[in-house]
Design an enzyme around this catalytic site. Structure first.
Site, mmCIF file in Angstrom:
data_model
loop_
_atom_site.group_PDB
_atom_site.id
_atom_site.type_symbol
_atom_site.label_atom_id
_atom_site.label_comp_id
_atom_site.label_asym_id
_atom_site.label_seq_id
_atom_site.Cartn_x
_atom_site.Cartn_y
_atom_site.Cartn_z
ATOM 1 N N ASP A 30 0.792 -1.242 0.000
ATOM 2 C CA ASP A 30 0.000 0.000 0.000
ATOM 3 C C ASP A 30 0.822 1.289 0.000
ATOM 4 O OD1 ASP A 30 -1.882 -1.957 0.219
ATOM 5 O OD2 ASP A 30 -2.756 -1.273 2.096
ATOM 6 N N GLU A 78 -4.668 -0.821 -1.376
ATOM 7 C CA GLU A 78 -5.958 -0.894 -0.692
ATOM 8 C C GLU A 78 -6.942 0.020 -1.428
ATOM 9 O OE1 GLU A 78 -5.946 0.204 3.467
ATOM 10 O OE2 GLU A 78 -8.133 0.056 3.600
ATOM 11 N N LYS A 135 -6.787 -4.848 -3.175
ATOM 12 C CA LYS A 135 -7.396 -5.513 -2.018
ATOM 13 C C LYS A 135 -8.391 -4.573 -1.343
ATOM 14 C CE LYS A 135 -3.565 -4.308 1.116
ATOM 15 N NZ LYS A 135 -4.238 -3.637 2.208
ATOM 16 N N LYS A 138 -7.592 -4.660 4.924
ATOM 17 C CA LYS A 138 -6.272 -4.301 5.432
ATOM 18 C C LYS A 138 -5.273 -5.410 5.099
ATOM 19 C CE LYS A 138 -8.078 -0.574 7.184
ATOM 20 N NZ LYS A 138 -8.078 0.612 6.286
ATOM 21 N N VAL A 163 3.195 0.412 4.226
ATOM 22 C CA VAL A 163 2.525 1.292 5.181
ATOM 23 C C VAL A 163 1.075 0.849 5.338
ATOM 24 C CG1 VAL A 163 4.029 3.234 4.660
ATOM 25 C CG2 VAL A 163 1.933 2.971 3.336
ATOM 26 N N THR A 164 0.537 1.044 6.550
ATOM 27 C CA THR A 164 1.233 1.453 7.751
ATOM 28 C C THR A 164 1.578 0.217 8.589
ATOM 29 O OG1 THR A 164 -0.825 1.752 9.027
ATOM 30 C CG2 THR A 164 0.023 3.666 7.824
ATOM 31 N N CYS A 168 -2.039 -2.208 7.745
ATOM 32 C CA CYS A 168 -2.020 -3.167 6.632
ATOM 33 C C CYS A 168 -0.795 -4.084 6.636
ATOM 34 C CB CYS A 168 -2.170 -2.436 5.318
ATOM 35 S SG CYS A 168 -3.830 -1.739 5.156
#
Ligand code: TIU
Length: 234
Positions: A30, A78, A135, A138, A163-164, A168
């Protein structure tokens, strides 16, 4: 180079992380503009997004190393479908934010596939041949074909950046651990809006003999791979 596989032993907590390069993949979780840049989803939640920037350069170095060797890389994003059909009301409304997922922000619709904010930051942008995995949750295994993709190329060991750290990255590492993957998180290649959560998440990961996995640094991994390559004559 995609040469002879090498056996790597990287210094790590709680003990060295060993892997055969033929069975390892790099996960970049992410690294999206929505989390890292101003005007995105992360900032809409009230966070100071500059706290994540320190993870970019070390991750870029590790990514370059994987690319140089021809080892697999998976980038995750995400986000949600354009019609938000895969967005639970619980996720949309939690915290009663002023801007919700799907709303218009300075980088387009927040956390919505196809918007500028949903895309990966230029510094770590995927190249041809790398997997980009969208996705809705998370964790990267939830409601995706990640496990199928990894099993198809016989991956057993994951080097995790992103991150973070406590959201995730942690969710993905825990999902991976429960599926039997050996996971190494690179501490300087991850970042949180909350430095204390970053450290706690990493500590939880390696406690109890590595209950979820291992933690190391980009330099330690890069040094170990260089050493292994020299030894094998690659
Ligand atoms: N808010 C926060 O820390 N993270 C997320 O919402 N998603 C990810 O960690 N990618």
């Amino acid at each position: 180079m995609n040469g002879t596989p090498v056996r790597v032993s990287a210094p790590a907590e709680p003990y060295p992380f060993e892997f055969d390069s033929a069975h390892a993949a790099l996960m970049c979780i992410d690294f999206q503009r929505d989390f890292v840049e101003a005007g995105g989803f992360g900032e809409s939640l009230g966070n100071d997004v500059s706290t994540l920037r320190s993870a970019i350069e070390p991750t870029r170095r590790v990514l370059e190393m994987f690319r140089a060797h021809g080892w697999p890389v998976v980038h995750t994003r995400e986000g949600h479908r354009d019609d938000l059909a895969d967005l639970f009301p619980s996720k949309r409304d939690r915290g009663n934010p002023s801007l919700r997922i799907g709303d218009d922000g300075p980088m387009g619709r927040l956390l919505t596939r196809g918007s500028a904010g949903h895309d990966i930051i230029p510094e770590l942008y995927p190249i041809e041949g790398e997997t980009v995995l969208d996705k809705p949750g998370k964790g990267a295994f939830y409601a995706t074909d990640l496990e199928t993709i990894l099993r198809a190329s016989d991956v057993t060991h994951l080097v995790i950046t992103g991150v973070t750290t406590e959201v995730c990255v942690q969710s993905t590492a825990r999902e991976a651990n429960d599926r039997g993957y050996e996971c190494l998180i690179l501490s300087d290649c991850t970042g949180s809006y909350f430095p204390e959560f970053h450290q706690s998440a990493l500590d939880m990961f390696t406690a109890q003999g590595g209950i979820v996995g291992w933690v190391s640094t980009s330099d330690a991994l890069l040094g170990a791979v260089e050493q292994a390559s020299l030894t094998s004559g690659e």
